[in-house]
Motif scaffolding. Structure first.
Motif, short mmCIF file in Angstrom:
data_model
loop_
_atom_site.label_atom_id
_atom_site.label_comp_id
_atom_site.label_asym_id
_atom_site.label_seq_id
_atom_site.Cartn_x
_atom_site.Cartn_y
_atom_site.Cartn_z
N ARG A 142 -5.97 0.38 -3.19
CA ARG A 142 -7.40 0.09 -3.04
C ARG A 142 -7.83 -1.12 -3.87
N ARG A 200 0.82 -1.21 0.00
CA ARG A 200 0.00 0.00 0.00
C ARG A 200 0.86 1.27 0.00
N ARG A 205 -9.89 -6.72 -2.15
CA ARG A 205 -11.07 -6.72 -3.00
C ARG A 205 -11.51 -8.11 -3.44
N ASP A 237 -10.11 -4.14 3.08
CA ASP A 237 -9.89 -3.45 1.81
C ASP A 237 -9.44 -4.40 0.70
#
Length: 269
Positions: free
Chosen positions: A110, A102, A163, A161
């Motif tokens: 994201r 990140r 996905r 977070d």
């Protein structure tokens, strides 16, 4: 003082690329050997790939006179003696890798997916003799290798977070280990007391409505359950995804045929 070697491969010319973090008991080298086509397809679709050697895998895999399996059992037992589990310590390593990714400006923090895989073949059904990796009988029996799949599920559970989660070769449930006197599940995949908190289906349920693919799941004897058994074991997950209006994002024991395409599509939703 814990080393977690990683290999980060970026698609050419990409900026803020989505990334798939891949883990397995065999480590990044085994992943490259067995899934090179899928990894190349991810890169061609603009998705970065990060292969991680969490503790006790790949470059960090222990080795001694007892052989790799004996050394891993010793490492797992040491974690139990310290009131921890090797799977839990590996999860810390994986979450550290995700946190590091990140911070990379060339990646989109994201849009992260986790892919846990197994390269151990399932045992045939019926299994005539219970004897691990022996050619004395009419069949060769193999240990299950669920650690990569379980790490992916747990990372998704702890990292809201993330996905998409893809898991191959995991257990259909820890409860299945207790269905027979014999087990082909390695010690490093065991979490003491886990059934007091829940099972694999409960983790899957908690991941709704995120994209989740579970393939090649096995029982305690490393045999793939039939469709009815899977439907029964994962009924809570089917119900949770249906209630979240995300039934199309849940794929259980249905080979995607192209995991790279599934992951790329999930990251671009």
């Amino acid at each position: 003082g814990i080393d977690v070697p990683v290999l980060l491969v970026m698609p050419k010319g990409a900026r803020e690329a989505p990334v798939v973090v891949a883990v397995s008991q065999g480590g990044k080298e085994r992943f490259l050997d067995n899934r090179s086509g899928d990894l190349e397809a991810l890169l061609r679709s603009g998705v970065a790939v990060c292969l991680a050697d969490v503790r006790g895998t790949g470059e960090t895999s222990p080795s001694d006179s007892a052989g790799e399996n004996g050394a891993l059992r010793g490492l797992a037992q040491m974690e139990f003696d310290l009131a921890r589990s090797l799977l839990g310590s590996r999860l810390k390593d994986l979450r550290t890798v995700i946190a590091y990714l990140r911070t990379r400006p060339e990646l989109d923090g994201r849009r992260i997916a986790v892919w846990g895989d197994s390269f151990s073949p399932a045992n045939p059904s019926p299994l005539y003799m219970d004897e691990i990796e022996s050619e004395a009988g009419p069949q060769v029996q193999y240990r299950a290798d669920p650690s990569g799949a379980h790490l992916a599920l747990l990372a998704g559970l702890c990292e809201p977070d993330v996905r998409a989660i893809a898991a191959r070769g995991g257990l259909a449930g820890y409860l299945a280990i207790l269905e027979d006197a014999f087990t082909y599940v390695p010690l490093e995949a065991i979490v003491l007391g886990i059934l007091k908190a829940g099972d694999i289906a409960d983790i899957a349920s908690a991941l709704a409505p995120r994209s989740l693919a579970l393939e090649g799941m096995v029982n305690g004897r490393n045999i793939q359950p039939d469709a009815a058994g899977i439907q029964s074991a994962f009924e809570p997950a089917y119900r949770a995804y249906s209630q979240a209006n995300a039934a199309e994002r849940l794929s259980i024991q249905k080979p995607s045929g192209d995991m790279a395409a599934w992951l790329a599509a999930a990251l671009k939703e």
